[in-house]
Design a protein around this motif. Sequence first.
Motif, PDB file in Angstrom:
ATOM      1  N   ALA A   1      31.402  54.834  48.115  1.00 31.20           N
ATOM      2  CA  ALA A   1      32.592  54.111  47.661  1.00 31.20           C
ATOM      3  C   ALA A   1      32.985  53.033  48.664  1.00 31.20           C
ATOM      4  O   ALA A   1      33.392  51.935  48.282  1.00 31.20           O
ATOM      5  N   ARG A   2      32.847  53.314  49.944  1.00 28.88           N
ATOM      6  CA  ARG A   2      33.169  52.310  50.958  1.00 28.88           C
ATOM      7  C   ARG A   2      32.261  51.099  50.837  1.00 28.88           C
ATOM      8  O   ARG A   2      32.705  49.957  50.957  1.00 28.88           O
ATOM      9  N   GLU A   3      30.984  51.347  50.593  1.00 33.19           N
ATOM     10  CA  GLU A   3      30.051  50.226  50.481  1.00 33.19           C
ATOM     11  C   GLU A   3      30.370  49.351  49.276  1.00 33.19           C
ATOM     12  O   GLU A   3      30.265  48.125  49.335  1.00 33.19           O
ATOM     13  N   GLU A   4      30.763  49.979  48.151  1.00 36.19           N
ATOM     14  CA  GLU A   4      31.084  49.187  46.959  1.00 36.19           C
ATOM     15  C   GLU A   4      32.322  48.337  47.165  1.00 36.19           C
ATOM     16  O   GLU A   4      32.457  47.266  46.571  1.00 36.19           O
ATOM     17  N   LEU A   5      33.241  48.792  47.994  1.00 34.71           N
ATOM     18  CA  LEU A   5      34.487  48.060  48.207  1.00 34.71           C
ATOM     19  C   LEU A   5      34.437  47.146  49.432  1.00 34.71           C
ATOM     20  O   LEU A   5      35.401  46.435  49.707  1.00 34.71           O
ATOM     21  N   GLN A   6      33.309  47.160  50.150  1.00 34.03           N
ATOM     22  CA  GLN A   6      33.220  46.348  51.351  1.00 34.03           C
ATOM     23  C   GLN A   6      33.295  44.856  51.028  1.00 34.03           C
ATOM     24  O   GLN A   6      33.896  44.073  51.757  1.00 34.03           O
ATOM     25  N   GLU A   7      32.691  44.435  49.911  1.00 32.12           N
ATOM     26  CA  GLU A   7      32.705  43.013  49.601  1.00 32.12           C
ATOM     27  C   GLU A   7      34.096  42.526  49.199  1.00 32.12           C
ATOM     28  O   GLU A   7      34.398  41.342  49.334  1.00 32.12           O
ATOM     29  N   ILE A   8      34.958  43.441  48.711  1.00 24.06           N
ATOM     30  CA  ILE A   8      36.351  43.047  48.475  1.00 24.06           C
ATOM     31  C   ILE A   8      37.025  42.711  49.797  1.00 24.06           C
ATOM     32  O   ILE A   8      37.782  41.737  49.908  1.00 24.06           O
ATOM     33  N   VAL A   9      36.719  43.493  50.819  1.00 25.27           N
ATOM     34  CA  VAL A   9      37.262  43.207  52.145  1.00 25.27           C
ATOM     35  C   VAL A   9      36.732  41.869  52.648  1.00 25.27           C
ATOM     36  O   VAL A   9      37.476  41.045  53.195  1.00 25.27           O
ATOM     37  N   ASP A  10      35.427  41.645  52.458  1.00 20.39           N
ATOM     38  CA  ASP A  10      34.849  40.374  52.904  1.00 20.39           C
ATOM     39  C   ASP A  10      35.485  39.188  52.178  1.00 20.39           C
ATOM     40  O   ASP A  10      35.706  38.126  52.769  1.00 20.39           O
ATOM     41  N   PHE A  11      35.778  39.364  50.891  1.00 23.20           N
ATOM     42  CA  PHE A  11      36.399  38.276  50.141  1.00 23.20           C
ATOM     43  C   PHE A  11      37.805  37.987  50.657  1.00 23.20           C
ATOM     44  O   PHE A  11      38.198  36.827  50.810  1.00 23.20           O
ATOM     45  N   LEU A  12      38.560  39.025  50.929  1.00 23.76           N
ATOM     46  CA  LEU A  12      39.921  38.818  51.427  1.00 23.76           C
ATOM     47  C   LEU A  12      39.922  38.186  52.814  1.00 23.76           C
ATOM     48  O   LEU A  12      40.834  37.440  53.166  1.00 23.76           O
ATOM     49  N   LYS A  13      38.895  38.470  53.604  1.00 20.53           N
ATOM     50  CA  LYS A  13      38.808  37.852  54.921  1.00 20.53           C
ATOM     51  C   LYS A  13      38.352  36.394  54.841  1.00 20.53           C
ATOM     52  O   LYS A  13      38.862  35.536  55.559  1.00 20.53           O
ATOM     53  N   ASP A  14      37.370  36.111  53.969  1.00 14.03           N
ATOM     54  CA  ASP A  14      36.805  34.764  53.882  1.00 14.03           C
ATOM     55  C   ASP A  14      36.480  34.460  52.426  1.00 14.03           C
ATOM     56  O   ASP A  14      35.343  34.661  51.980  1.00 14.03           O
ATOM     57  N   PRO A  15      37.459  33.974  51.641  1.00 14.43           N
ATOM     58  CA  PRO A  15      37.195  33.704  50.212  1.00 14.43           C
ATOM     59  C   PRO A  15      36.171  32.596  49.994  1.00 14.43           C
ATOM     60  O   PRO A  15      35.451  32.600  48.986  1.00 14.43           O
ATOM     61  N   THR A  16      36.057  31.635  50.915  1.00 18.77           N
ATOM     62  CA  THR A  16      35.127  30.519  50.716  1.00 18.77           C
ATOM     63  C   THR A  16      33.673  30.969  50.766  1.00 18.77           C
ATOM     64  O   THR A  16      32.793  30.261  50.267  1.00 18.77           O
ATOM     65  N   LYS A  17      33.404  32.107  51.349  1.00 17.39           N
ATOM     66  CA  LYS A  17      32.031  32.594  51.441  1.00 17.39           C
ATOM     67  C   LYS A  17      31.428  32.819  50.060  1.00 17.39           C
ATOM     68  O   LYS A  17      30.244  32.544  49.823  1.00 17.39           O
TER      69      LYS A  17
ATOM     70  N   GLY B   1      29.582  29.731  43.901  1.00 17.28           N
ATOM     71  CA  GLY B   1      30.113  29.865  42.550  1.00 17.28           C
ATOM     72  C   GLY B   1      30.415  31.278  42.136  1.00 17.28           C
ATOM     73  O   GLY B   1      30.639  31.550  40.950  1.00 17.28           O
ATOM     74  N   GLY B   2      30.421  32.216  43.079  1.00 22.69           N
ATOM     75  CA  GLY B   2      30.695  33.607  42.746  1.00 22.69           C
ATOM     76  C   GLY B   2      32.178  33.891  42.694  1.00 22.69           C
ATOM     77  O   GLY B   2      32.984  33.239  43.366  1.00 22.69           O
ATOM     78  N   LYS B   3      32.548  34.843  41.873  1.00 26.85           N
ATOM     79  CA  LYS B   3      33.937  35.264  41.741  1.00 26.85           C
ATOM     80  C   LYS B   3      34.026  36.754  42.050  1.00 26.85           C
ATOM     81  O   LYS B   3      33.266  37.553  41.505  1.00 26.85           O
ATOM     82  N   ILE B   4      34.935  37.061  42.914  1.00 28.58           N
ATOM     83  CA  ILE B   4      35.114  38.458  43.280  1.00 28.58           C
ATOM     84  C   ILE B   4      35.766  39.197  42.116  1.00 28.58           C
ATOM     85  O   ILE B   4      36.591  38.619  41.390  1.00 28.58           O
ATOM     86  N   PRO B   5      35.417  40.452  41.852  1.00 31.99           N
ATOM     87  CA  PRO B   5      36.096  41.207  40.785  1.00 31.99           C
ATOM     88  C   PRO B   5      37.601  41.262  41.021  1.00 31.99           C
ATOM     89  O   PRO B   5      38.069  41.481  42.142  1.00 31.99           O
ATOM     90  N   LYS B   6      38.361  41.054  39.959  1.00 29.78           N
ATOM     91  CA  LYS B   6      39.821  41.054  40.076  1.00 29.78           C
ATOM     92  C   LYS B   6      40.382  42.457  40.208  1.00 29.78           C
ATOM     93  O   LYS B   6      41.476  42.644  40.743  1.00 29.78           O
ATOM     94  N   GLY B   7      39.670  43.419  39.679  1.00 30.37           N
ATOM     95  CA  GLY B   7      40.199  44.772  39.710  1.00 30.37           C
ATOM     96  C   GLY B   7      39.115  45.785  39.990  1.00 30.37           C
ATOM     97  O   GLY B   7      37.963  45.627  39.580  1.00 30.37           O
ATOM     98  N   ALA B   8      39.481  46.836  40.708  1.00 32.34           N
ATOM     99  CA  ALA B   8      38.575  47.943  40.993  1.00 32.34           C
ATOM    100  C   ALA B   8      39.294  49.236  40.626  1.00 32.34           C
ATOM    101  O   ALA B   8      40.447  49.443  41.029  1.00 32.34           O
ATOM    102  N   LEU B   9      38.627  50.061  39.855  1.00 29.95           N
ATOM    103  CA  LEU B   9      39.206  51.333  39.406  1.00 29.95           C
ATOM    104  C   LEU B   9      38.555  52.459  40.184  1.00 29.95           C
ATOM    105  O   LEU B   9      37.335  52.665  40.113  1.00 29.95           O
ATOM    106  N   LEU B  10      39.368  53.183  40.950  1.00 26.34           N
ATOM    107  CA  LEU B  10      38.892  54.327  41.721  1.00 26.34           C
ATOM    108  C   LEU B  10      39.023  55.572  40.866  1.00 26.34           C
ATOM    109  O   LEU B  10      40.122  55.933  40.435  1.00 26.34           O
ATOM    110  N   VAL B  11      37.902  56.227  40.605  1.00 22.90           N
ATOM    111  CA  VAL B  11      37.863  57.388  39.725  1.00 22.90           C
ATOM    112  C   VAL B  11      37.392  58.587  40.531  1.00 22.90           C
ATOM    113  O   VAL B  11      36.371  58.521  41.229  1.00 22.90           O
TER     114      VAL B  11
END
Length: 658
Positions: free
Chosen positions: A182-198, A203-213
């Motif tokens: 689960a940490r690995e799947e959410l790591q790129e959300i952290v990377d996006f919040l740190k550096d959105p221009t990356k 042309g990539g778009k970060i997922p707007k929502g993540a559902l933890l089940v």
Amino acid sequence: MPDNRDNRSPDKDPQNGGGNPWMKSLFIWAGILLALILFVQIVDGGSRGAGANGMAYSEFLNRVDEGSVKEVAISKEVISGKLTNGETFRANAVPDPQLTTRLREKGVSFQGEPEPQTSVWLILLYQAMPFLLILGVAFFIMRQMQKNAGSGAMGFGRSKAKLLTEKHGRVTFDDVAGIDEAREELQEIVDFLKDPTKFARLGGKIPKGALLVGPPGTGKTLLARAIAGEANVPFFTISGSDFVEMFVGVGASRVRDMFEQAKKNAPCIVFIDEIDAVGRHRGAGLGNGNDEREQTLNQLLVEMDGFEANEGIIIIAATNRPDVLDPALLRPGRFDRQVVVPRPDIEGRERILAVHMKKVPLAPDVDPRTIARGTPGFSGADLANLVNEAALTAARKGKRLVAMKEFEEAKDKVMMGAERKSMVMTEDEKKATAYHEAGHALVSLHVPGCDPLHKVTIIPRGRALGVTWNLPERDRYSMSMKQMKARLALCFGGRISEQLIYGADELNTGASNDIQQATDMARSMVMEYGMSEKLGWLRYRDNQEEVFLGHSVARSQSVSEETARLIDSEVRRLIEEAEATARKVLTDKIDELHRLAGALLEFETLSGEESKRVIRGEDIGREDSSSRRPSLPTAGSSIPSTRKPPRGPFGDPAPQGA
């Protein structure tokens, strides 16, 4: 070293409205008190008469006629003056045109007293004071109501989301263990919040929502906080139930307000816990679907992927019921990434224990690996509770370090319940419980496919009078037919043991939970798992649920009468085979049954290895032999029929009565 704490005073925090709340309350009550004083003066003004040394007008005239009045001051409402003996007096004025003539005849010195000039504005203020007082009290009450429902006017529609900046004591991925995937799947959300221009460069778009089940207690909320802590961004948290109110449209208004706050703090994370409270299937149950919950869900869908872009806002939600969520929530553009947060395996449990043990002084004999191996199926919250119980146990004993013994006692308490040492049992009840648990233990030792015996005890725990505890050697994710049949035989070991020792006439209600477990398991084998040759690989039971008037209603698949009879016959066949297996083991090993029951009466609790030594006739090596009681004879006495020992083979509570 710079201090990362937020140095703003809570009394001057702009979110709290600024200023000292105690001073505000003091000013408000002082204003109310002043208004009451003025109101009393308005009502009571002019009603006070002559006051002190008051005199009736008739008496005043008599004094004038007697010549005892020296001087008089006459005003519109009051006549005051001085008597010849030096005393002063006051009397209410009465319209009397002959008064001045009478005073002149008696030689009384008199003069007119001018009326005080009152300001027109003061008169208006006096007259308006009651209305201002009523308006002030009403405003104060409304402000208190709005403060409870949300600050500001019409505060019912304000979001209840709490903003956590996490500047001090923030949670990071170092505090989250056992859920590496689960940490690995959410790591790129952290990377996006740190550096959105990356991501934007390609042309990539970060997922707007993540559902933890995941099941309760596996760390979904902790994982969401760790994402915000790693990215060092604001973290809004709210529960799904906070959106729904008794007023129509309040939930949708709160959703809009929450996203407005998130836009002002972007990039940020919005965490919605228990989203199934507001995100259930629309149109389920009765009604036209235009209720408050569905309006809230519609507004949430629009805000997440509507015409207006919410750049920099990541929505993270948690639920343990993804099957009841509306499909529109799970489509791409909304919660298009589902992250499963399962119960940790043995490696994960060991790392979770290491995290929680950092704050506990440990003895040298504590081995987290051993504890992790003995706690299969524990979630992160269960392990945290286990460490806390061990620390509390050591504190009660006055120890300075938490040893392995305290962890074992805490594990037994969490899994089997607290010991009921104050419970009084007769010797016959103890003997019957010992034979019952010895029957379970003996079957588990001799029937292939049973989990290894971990512990057996006749000390009452929770609602059980005795517990036989079997633990798998490793984490198990499925069960074979051989293992399920062995568990069926294990369920009947206690009842058959009592029947062999005491006879069929002395059967009691203690095996009701065993029978319930065995029946449910056998019916699942036939109707769900396809383990019946006569019925084949078909599913005859549907576990899906429908929502009806706010309640979940199980929907069962109908079968024909012939199929139902065949299902009952197959369930009975599995039960009878399990009974025959347990009976054969206990009949062939009757001497081992007596030895094991005697050891249970002697020591009350035996481990799996000690149980194996007992049935081989070996000494278990206990040092506390001086406290042993006489061993159990080979033949037991009858059991009173009033005994009601509810117990199961795995320590599960059983209902009273049969």
